[in-house]
Design a protein around this motif. Sequence first.
Motif, PDB file in Angstrom:
ATOM      1  N   GLN A  35       0.823  -1.208   0.000  1.00  0.00           N
ATOM      2  CA  GLN A  35       0.000   0.000   0.000  1.00  0.00           C
ATOM      3  C   GLN A  35       0.857   1.258   0.000  1.00  0.00           C
ATOM      4  O   GLN A  35       0.517   2.241  -0.656  1.00  0.00           O
ATOM      5  N   LEU A  36       1.967   1.240   0.723  1.00  0.00           N
ATOM      6  CA  LEU A  36       2.868   2.396   0.714  1.00  0.00           C
ATOM      7  C   LEU A  36       3.407   2.649  -0.683  1.00  0.00           C
ATOM      8  O   LEU A  36       3.516   3.791  -1.127  1.00  0.00           O
ATOM      9  N   GLY A  37       3.746   1.579  -1.402  1.00  0.00           N
ATOM     10  CA  GLY A  37       4.224   1.719  -2.776  1.00  0.00           C
ATOM     11  C   GLY A  37       3.162   2.300  -3.685  1.00  0.00           C
ATOM     12  O   GLY A  37       3.446   3.150  -4.532  1.00  0.00           O
ATOM     13  N   LEU A  38       1.914   1.862  -3.511  1.00  0.00           N
ATOM     14  CA  LEU A  38       0.826   2.394  -4.330  1.00  0.00           C
ATOM     15  C   LEU A  38       0.586   3.869  -4.046  1.00  0.00           C
ATOM     16  O   LEU A  38       0.350   4.656  -4.967  1.00  0.00           O
ATOM     17  N   ARG A  39       0.656   4.252  -2.779  1.00  0.00           N
ATOM     18  CA  ARG A  39       0.488   5.671  -2.438  1.00  0.00           C
ATOM     19  C   ARG A  39       1.595   6.507  -3.046  1.00  0.00           C
ATOM     20  O   ARG A  39       1.354   7.602  -3.556  1.00  0.00           O
ATOM     21  N   ARG A  40       2.815   5.998  -3.016  1.00  0.00           N
ATOM     22  CA  ARG A  40       3.947   6.722  -3.603  1.00  0.00           C
ATOM     23  C   ARG A  40       3.761   6.839  -5.113  1.00  0.00           C
ATOM     24  O   ARG A  40       3.976   7.905  -5.689  1.00  0.00           O
ATOM     25  N   ASP A  41       3.315   5.768  -5.761  1.00  0.00           N
ATOM     26  CA  ASP A  41       3.064   5.809  -7.200  1.00  0.00           C
ATOM     27  C   ASP A  41       2.023   6.874  -7.538  1.00  0.00           C
ATOM     28  O   ASP A  41       2.166   7.609  -8.513  1.00  0.00           O
ATOM     29  N   ARG A  42       0.984   6.933  -6.734  1.00  0.00           N
ATOM     30  CA  ARG A  42      -0.073   7.921  -6.972  1.00  0.00           C
ATOM     31  C   ARG A  42       0.459   9.344  -6.847  1.00  0.00           C
ATOM     32  O   ARG A  42       0.129  10.218  -7.655  1.00  0.00           O
ATOM     33  N   LYS A  43       1.331   9.581  -5.874  1.00  0.00           N
ATOM     34  CA  LYS A  43       1.915  10.912  -5.706  1.00  0.00           C
ATOM     35  C   LYS A  43       2.807  11.270  -6.890  1.00  0.00           C
ATOM     36  O   LYS A  43       2.805  12.414  -7.357  1.00  0.00           O
ATOM     37  N   VAL A  44       3.560  10.300  -7.369  1.00  0.00           N
ATOM     38  CA  VAL A  44       4.433  10.541  -8.523  1.00  0.00           C
ATOM     39  C   VAL A  44       3.592  10.860  -9.752  1.00  0.00           C
ATOM     40  O   VAL A  44       3.895  11.810 -10.500  1.00  0.00           O
ATOM     41  N   LEU A  45       2.525  10.109  -9.986  1.00  0.00           N
ATOM     42  CA  LEU A  45       1.634  10.394 -11.116  1.00  0.00           C
ATOM     43  C   LEU A  45       1.017  11.781 -11.011  1.00  0.00           C
ATOM     44  O   LEU A  45       0.940  12.517 -12.006  1.00  0.00           O
ATOM     45  N   ALA A  46       0.574  12.147  -9.827  1.00  0.00           N
ATOM     46  CA  ALA A  46      -0.024  13.468  -9.631  1.00  0.00           C
ATOM     47  C   ALA A  46       0.994  14.567  -9.921  1.00  0.00           C
ATOM     48  O   ALA A  46       0.670  15.583 -10.554  1.00  0.00           O
ATOM     49  N   HIS A  47       2.228  14.364  -9.481  1.00  0.00           N
ATOM     50  CA  HIS A  47       3.272  15.363  -9.737  1.00  0.00           C
ATOM     51  C   HIS A  47       3.536  15.498 -11.238  1.00  0.00           C
ATOM     52  O   HIS A  47       3.623  16.610 -11.759  1.00  0.00           O
ATOM     53  N   LEU A  48       3.653  14.372 -11.926  1.00  0.00           N
ATOM     54  CA  LEU A  48       3.905  14.418 -13.368  1.00  0.00           C
ATOM     55  C   LEU A  48       2.706  14.985 -14.125  1.00  0.00           C
ATOM     56  O   LEU A  48       2.879  15.543 -15.212  1.00  0.00           O
ATOM     57  N   GLY A  49       1.512  14.872 -13.579  1.00  0.00           N
ATOM     58  CA  GLY A  49       0.342  15.481 -14.191  1.00  0.00           C
ATOM     59  C   GLY A  49       0.434  16.993 -14.228  1.00  0.00           C
ATOM     60  O   GLY A  49      -0.151  17.648 -15.088  1.00  0.00           O
ATOM     61  N   LYS A  50       1.194  17.564 -13.316  1.00  0.00           N
ATOM     62  CA  LYS A  50       1.397  19.019 -13.266  1.00  0.00           C
ATOM     63  C   LYS A  50       2.561  19.468 -14.146  1.00  0.00           C
ATOM     64  O   LYS A  50       2.792  20.657 -14.293  1.00  0.00           O
ATOM     65  N   GLU A  51       3.309  18.515 -14.672  1.00  0.00           N
ATOM     66  CA  GLU A  51       4.496  18.798 -15.491  1.00  0.00           C
ATOM     67  C   GLU A  51       4.317  18.153 -16.864  1.00  0.00           C
ATOM     68  O   GLU A  51       4.839  17.073 -17.119  1.00  0.00           O
ATOM     69  N   PRO A  52       3.583  18.785 -17.785  1.00  0.00           N
ATOM     70  CA  PRO A  52       3.294  18.146 -19.069  1.00  0.00           C
ATOM     71  C   PRO A  52       4.537  17.815 -19.898  1.00  0.00           C
ATOM     72  O   PRO A  52       4.536  16.863 -20.674  1.00  0.00           O
ATOM     73  N   SER A  53       5.607  18.567 -19.729  1.00  0.00           N
ATOM     74  CA  SER A  53       6.826  18.282 -20.491  1.00  0.00           C
ATOM     75  C   SER A  53       7.698  17.234 -19.817  1.00  0.00           C
ATOM     76  O   SER A  53       8.723  16.836 -20.355  1.00  0.00           O
ATOM     77  N   GLY A  54       7.292  16.784 -18.643  1.00  0.00           N
ATOM     78  CA  GLY A  54       8.040  15.766 -17.926  1.00  0.00           C
ATOM     79  C   GLY A  54       8.863  16.347 -16.793  1.00  0.00           C
ATOM     80  O   GLY A  54       8.934  17.561 -16.606  1.00  0.00           O
ATOM     81  N   ALA A  55       9.485  15.462 -16.040  1.00  0.00           N
ATOM     82  CA  ALA A  55      10.314  15.883 -14.912  1.00  0.00           C
ATOM     83  C   ALA A  55      11.406  14.854 -14.691  1.00  0.00           C
ATOM     84  O   ALA A  55      11.256  13.682 -15.052  1.00  0.00           O
ATOM     85  N   ARG A  56      12.470  15.305 -14.093  1.00  0.00           N
ATOM     86  CA  ARG A  56      13.588  14.418 -13.780  1.00  0.00           C
ATOM     87  C   ARG A  56      13.353  13.734 -12.444  1.00  0.00           C
ATOM     88  O   ARG A  56      12.618  14.224 -11.588  1.00  0.00           O
ATOM     89  N   VAL A  57      14.013  12.609 -12.280  1.00  0.00           N
ATOM     90  CA  VAL A  57      13.902  11.837 -11.031  1.00  0.00           C
ATOM     91  C   VAL A  57      14.213  12.724  -9.836  1.00  0.00           C
ATOM     92  O   VAL A  57      13.469  12.744  -8.849  1.00  0.00           O
ATOM     93  N   GLN A  58      15.284  13.479  -9.932  1.00  0.00           N
ATOM     94  CA  GLN A  58      15.711  14.329  -8.820  1.00  0.00           C
ATOM     95  C   GLN A  58      14.676  15.408  -8.509  1.00  0.00           C
ATOM     96  O   GLN A  58      14.403  15.706  -7.350  1.00  0.00           O
ATOM     97  N   GLN A  59      14.078  15.988  -9.533  1.00  0.00           N
ATOM     98  CA  GLN A  59      13.053  17.012  -9.331  1.00  0.00           C
ATOM     99  C   GLN A  59      11.830  16.435  -8.627  1.00  0.00           C
ATOM    100  O   GLN A  59      11.268  17.051  -7.721  1.00  0.00           O
ATOM    101  N   ILE A  60      11.428  15.249  -9.054  1.00  0.00           N
ATOM    102  CA  ILE A  60      10.268  14.597  -8.439  1.00  0.00           C
ATOM    103  C   ILE A  60      10.568  14.278  -6.977  1.00  0.00           C
ATOM    104  O   ILE A  60       9.759  14.533  -6.088  1.00  0.00           O
TER     105      ILE A  60
END
Length: 102
Positions: A35-60
């Motif tokens: 469940q912790l992994g799924l929550r983290r995945d959801r946060k990463v998806l939400a962050h990338l949703g705000k960055e249409p051109s993409g983002a780097r691992v470090q930025q995320i």
Amino acid sequence: MLTSFSIPPDNRLAGWLSCCVCLTGLALMFADVFQLGLRRDRKVLAHLGKEPSGARVQQIGTALRLSDNAVATSLDRLTADGFLIREAGDEPLPMRTYRLAD
């Protein structure tokens, strides 16, 4: 010497019940980790949703207060599931860029 936590050798039912309780505890622990992994995945998806051109691992990682390795694990899982695309290149881990799949 018997203590309150020992099982008499003639009581197999108690032994089996103890094993079941231990296995149930392990299963619950693994479910929590999942469940912790799924929550983290959801946060990463939400962050990338705000960055249409993409983002780097470090930025995320910086934005979500996660380590690069934790972010990379989520990104790899989301890429394998078809949610993300990794931009071409052989950059080191912190500099890899990902964006939402079309």
